[in-house]
Design a protein around this motif. Structure first.
Motif, PDB file in Angstrom:
ATOM      1  N   TYR A 330       0.839  -1.202   0.000  1.00 57.60           N
ATOM      2  CA  TYR A 330       0.000   0.000   0.000  1.00 57.60           C
ATOM      3  C   TYR A 330       0.874   1.252   0.000  1.00 57.60           C
ATOM      4  CZ  TYR A 330      -3.830  -3.186   0.773  1.00 57.60           C
ATOM      5  OH  TYR A 330      -4.743  -4.189   0.611  1.00 57.60           O
ATOM      6  N   GLY A 331       0.312   2.305  -0.565  1.00 59.39           N
ATOM      7  CA  GLY A 331       1.070   3.556  -0.640  1.00 59.39           C
ATOM      8  C   GLY A 331       1.951   3.572  -1.866  1.00 59.39           C
ATOM      9  N   PRO A 332       2.693   4.672  -2.069  1.00 62.79           N
ATOM     10  CA  PRO A 332       3.504   4.818  -3.280  1.00 62.79           C
ATOM     11  C   PRO A 332       4.666   3.831  -3.313  1.00 62.79           C
ATOM     12  CG  PRO A 332       4.006   6.560  -1.715  1.00 62.79           C
ATOM     13  CD  PRO A 332       2.840   5.821  -1.157  1.00 62.79           C
ATOM     14  N   LYS A 333       5.075   3.449  -4.524  1.00 60.71           N
ATOM     15  CA  LYS A 333       6.284   2.626  -4.687  1.00 60.71           C
ATOM     16  C   LYS A 333       7.500   3.542  -4.537  1.00 60.71           C
ATOM     17  CE  LYS A 333       3.982  -1.102  -6.132  1.00 60.71           C
ATOM     18  NZ  LYS A 333       2.846  -0.826  -5.201  1.00 60.71           N
ATOM     19  N   PRO A 334       8.589   3.032  -3.989  1.00 57.18           N
ATOM     20  CA  PRO A 334       9.794   3.869  -3.912  1.00 57.18           C
ATOM     21  C   PRO A 334      10.408   4.029  -5.301  1.00 57.18           C
ATOM     22  CG  PRO A 334      10.289   1.650  -3.154  1.00 57.18           C
ATOM     23  CD  PRO A 334       8.808   1.685  -3.447  1.00 57.18           C
ATOM     24  N   LYS A 335      11.181   5.096  -5.496  1.00 53.64           N
ATOM     25  CA  LYS A 335      12.000   5.205  -6.702  1.00 53.64           C
ATOM     26  C   LYS A 335      13.117   4.166  -6.605  1.00 53.64           C
ATOM     27  CE  LYS A 335      10.920  10.009  -7.545  1.00 53.64           C
ATOM     28  NZ  LYS A 335      10.858  10.765  -6.261  1.00 53.64           N
ATOM     29  N   ALA A 336      13.855   3.994  -7.704  1.00 56.61           N
ATOM     30  CA  ALA A 336      14.881   2.942  -7.745  1.00 56.61           C
ATOM     31  C   ALA A 336      15.897   3.101  -6.607  1.00 56.61           C
ATOM     32  CB  ALA A 336      15.593   2.948  -9.088  1.00 56.61           C
ATOM     33  N   ASP A 337      16.181   4.351  -6.227  1.00 53.55           N
ATOM     34  CA  ASP A 337      17.157   4.565  -5.149  1.00 53.55           C
ATOM     35  C   ASP A 337      16.512   4.513  -3.763  1.00 53.55           C
ATOM     36  OD1 ASP A 337      15.698   6.886  -5.065  1.00 53.55           O
ATOM     37  OD2 ASP A 337      17.381   8.243  -5.392  1.00 53.55           O
ATOM     38  N   GLY A 338      15.230   4.145  -3.716  1.00 51.07           N
ATOM     39  CA  GLY A 338      14.555   3.996  -2.424  1.00 51.07           C
ATOM     40  C   GLY A 338      13.956   5.280  -1.906  1.00 51.07           C
ATOM     41  N   SER A 339      14.106   6.378  -2.641  1.00 51.17           N
ATOM     42  CA  SER A 339      13.542   7.646  -2.166  1.00 51.17           C
ATOM     43  C   SER A 339      12.054   7.709  -2.496  1.00 51.17           C
ATOM     44  CB  SER A 339      14.283   8.819  -2.797  1.00 51.17           C
ATOM     45  OG  SER A 339      14.071   8.827  -4.189  1.00 51.17           O
ATOM     46  N   GLY A 340      11.381   8.718  -1.958  1.00 53.67           N
ATOM     47  CA  GLY A 340       9.975   8.954  -2.306  1.00 53.67           C
ATOM     48  C   GLY A 340       8.968   8.339  -1.367  1.00 53.67           C
ATOM     49  N   ARG A 341       9.430   7.587  -0.380  1.00 56.56           N
ATOM     50  CA  ARG A 341       8.515   7.052   0.623  1.00 56.56           C
ATOM     51  C   ARG A 341       9.313   6.630   1.854  1.00 56.56           C
ATOM     52  NH1 ARG A 341       5.002   2.823   0.336  1.00 56.56           N
ATOM     53  NH2 ARG A 341       5.577   2.522   2.506  1.00 56.56           N
ATOM     54  N   ALA A 342       8.582   6.280   2.901  1.00 59.01           N
ATOM     55  CA  ALA A 342       9.229   5.906   4.161  1.00 59.01           C
ATOM     56  C   ALA A 342       9.596   4.429   4.170  1.00 59.01           C
ATOM     57  CB  ALA A 342       8.314   6.230   5.333  1.00 59.01           C
ATOM     58  N   ALA A 343      10.458   4.056   5.102  1.00 56.86           N
ATOM     59  CA  ALA A 343      10.995   2.695   5.193  1.00 56.86           C
ATOM     60  C   ALA A 343      10.037   1.767   5.936  1.00 56.86           C
ATOM     61  CB  ALA A 343      12.353   2.727   5.889  1.00 56.86           C
ATOM     62  N   LEU A 344       8.853   1.649   5.392  1.00 55.45           N
ATOM     63  CA  LEU A 344       7.891   0.703   5.962  1.00 55.45           C
ATOM     64  C   LEU A 344       7.023   0.188   4.822  1.00 55.45           C
ATOM     65  CD1 LEU A 344       4.750   2.042   6.220  1.00 55.45           C
ATOM     66  CD2 LEU A 344       5.962   3.469   7.847  1.00 55.45           C
ATOM     67  N   ALA A 345       6.459  -1.001   5.003  1.00 57.96           N
ATOM     68  CA  ALA A 345       5.577  -1.561   3.983  1.00 57.96           C
ATOM     69  C   ALA A 345       4.385  -2.220   4.655  1.00 57.96           C
ATOM     70  CB  ALA A 345       6.327  -2.582   3.121  1.00 57.96           C
ATOM     71  N   ALA A 346       3.206  -1.640   4.422  1.00 49.63           N
ATOM     72  CA  ALA A 346       1.961  -2.307   4.810  1.00 49.63           C
ATOM     73  C   ALA A 346       1.540  -3.139   3.609  1.00 49.63           C
ATOM     74  CB  ALA A 346       0.894  -1.287   5.172  1.00 49.63           C
ATOM     75  N   PHE A 347       1.127  -4.368   3.862  1.00 48.83           N
ATOM     76  CA  PHE A 347       0.824  -5.246   2.733  1.00 48.83           C
ATOM     77  C   PHE A 347      -0.207  -6.307   3.115  1.00 48.83           C
ATOM     78  CE2 PHE A 347       3.124  -9.002   4.233  1.00 48.83           C
ATOM     79  CZ  PHE A 347       4.007  -8.457   5.148  1.00 48.83           C
ATOM     80  N   THR A 348      -0.801  -6.872   2.079  1.00 51.01           N
ATOM     81  CA  THR A 348      -1.606  -8.078   2.250  1.00 51.01           C
ATOM     82  C   THR A 348      -0.984  -9.140   1.359  1.00 51.01           C
ATOM     83  OG1 THR A 348      -3.102  -7.160   0.590  1.00 51.01           O
ATOM     84  CG2 THR A 348      -3.808  -6.999   2.878  1.00 51.01           C
ATOM     85  N   ALA A 349      -1.274 -10.407   1.653  1.00 53.55           N
ATOM     86  CA  ALA A 349      -0.702 -11.509   0.878  1.00 53.55           C
ATOM     87  C   ALA A 349      -1.825 -12.464   0.518  1.00 53.55           C
ATOM     88  CB  ALA A 349       0.384 -12.218   1.680  1.00 53.55           C
TER      89      ALA A 349
END
Ligand SMILES: *Cc1c(COP(=O)(O)O)cnc(C)c1O
Length: 420
Positions: A330-349
């Motif tokens: 959920y939320g935006p994907k990071p850019k290739a260098d990891g910028s553009g979002r915070a270091a967390l991932a909410a997800f469903t599987a």
């Protein structure tokens, strides 16, 4: 670059955090629940102990040596916090129990005194319950109306929608800086500039940004900003409110009691100067001092370095998650260098329940969160009952992400074979 960063930060700091040596179900702890609370370095634990062993006395009350030592340490921590967020004046930092209390302070003090029926408060659908419920309560009391900024297609703050909600009815914008669920980094500086064109006050919930990014309240130009100590290497029970000096001066007291008074008569009182006007009763002295130690600790590493390292971890985390077809983040994907979002991932599987995932991962020593993460309306908006969430801090490593991903794949396979 990557390896160097990892050597200079995580590898160097891990021994500062005794809890990272814990074994969980016989496996090394992999702590990925930092958005709920961070772990504490020795420097912070020592500050708590040192205060009780050597300096314990009440603050602002005695002329004896211990009381002045306690007061100096307590007020010294305020100076550190003020410098950390670049407040113009130390009196702009008010200690609170946590971010929630800081928001309630603004809601009950400023909100009750300033909001009229029909006035509008702009929030977002991604707010943490702590930046939602106080405004619901104040809206019920004053007749003010709540409006909500929605999300873009990439599940970020919709600036155009925000602009369309602003009007001369708007009295307040209260918005999260980094969403604890989406991980998006909201453009708070631009939000403040836009709101201020209408003379609207802005409160920033920086609970997830102050621990991870350099923050400059003067550059953001927010009217208030709140943060919570326990997510930034500090103890529980201490947080702070930043507010612009004139604005805090204009606000009536929130809680009454000792510490916050100038002169007391039986039928009325006058109040202490800032920041004490808002600090009724004996405060969390040890915790405030230890939060100062946490600020020193983070400053010594460097917030820009922490942020850069966390971007690398973010890039790696998302690369790994994207290889698992069942996973939806959920939320935006990071850019290739990891910028553009915070270091967390909410997800469903797929159809696997997040609580089941979290339980299985715990068996592998991996601590992740499952639930609505205090953003129930956001989950409803996204059409998810609940999500799992892995959230990182600067002491986490790629190797830990590998352990997490391996355990997650196993869990998905296990539940797939049961139900698939
Ligand atoms: C954790 C959090 C809060 C609340 O912090 P408390 O310490 O529980 O008051 C508020 N907003 C966000 C975005 C958070 O992540």
């Amino acid at each position: 670059m990557t390896l160097i960063q990892e050597k200079t930060i995580a590898a160097k700091v891990r021994s500062d955090f005794p809890i990272l040596n814990e074994q969980i179900h016989g496996k090394p702890l992999v702590y990925l629940d930092n958005a709920a609370t961070s772990q504490k370095p020795i420097a912070v634990l020592n500050a708590l102990q040192h205060y009780y062993k050597h300096d314990n006395a009440n603050v602002h009350r005695g002329v004896h040596t211990l009381s002045s030592r306690a007061t100096d340490a307590y007020e010294g921590a305020r100076d550190k916090i003020a410098a950390f967020v670049n407040a113009a004046f130390r009196q702009e930092i008010v200690y609170t129990r946590n971010a929630s209390e800081a928001i309630n302070l603004v809601a009950y003090s400023w909100g009750l005194a300033n909001l009229q029926p029909g006035d509008e408060i702009i929030l977002t659908v991604m707010e943490h319950h702590s930046n939602l419920i106080p405004w619901q309560l104040i809206a019920q009391r004053t007749g003010a109306v709540l409006k909500f900024v929605e999300l873009t297609e990439t599940e970020e703050f919709d600036f155009d929608h925000f602009k369309s909600l602003l009007s001369n009815k708007t009295k307040l914008v209260a918005v999260v800086h980094i969403s604890n669920t989406l991980g998006c980094i909201n453009p708070v500086k631009e939000i403040c500039a836009e709101a201020h064109r209408y003379g609207v006050r802005v409160l920033i919930d920086a609970s997830q940004s102050v621990p991870h990014l350099p923050i400059d309240v003067q550059d953001i130009d927010c009217d208030w900003l709140v943060a919570t100590g326990h997510k930034m290497c500090g103890p529980t029970g201490i947080g702070f409110l930043y507010g612009k000096l004139d604005l805090l001066r204009s606000m009536p007291p929130f809680l009454g009691g000792g510490e916050m008074i100038a002169d007391v008569f039986l039928d009325h009182s006058t109040y202490a100067d800032l920041p004490h006007k808002f600090e009724a009763g004996t405060p969390a002295i040890a915790e405030a001092i230890a939060l100062g130690a946490a600020v020193d600790y983070l400053t010594n590493i460097g917030m820009d370095k922490i942020h850069a390292y966390e971007e690398e971890l973010t890039a790696y985390l998302f690369q790994q998650l994207e290889q698992i077809p069942e996973v939806r983040t959920y939320g935006p994907k990071p850019k290739a260098d990891g910028s553009g979002r915070a270091a967390l991932a909410a997800f469903t599987a797929g159809g696997t329940h997040p609580h089941d995932l979290s339980t299985i991962l715990d068996q592998a020593g991996v601590a992740i969160r499952a639930g609505h993460h205090c953003t129930q309306p956001l989950h409803r908006y996204l059409g998810a009952q609940s999500t799992a969430r892995a959230s990182l801090y600067f002491y986490n490593t790629r190797e830990e992400i590998d352990v997490f991903i391996a355990a997650l794949k196993e869990a998905i396979e296990f539940f797939g074979s049961l139900f698939g």
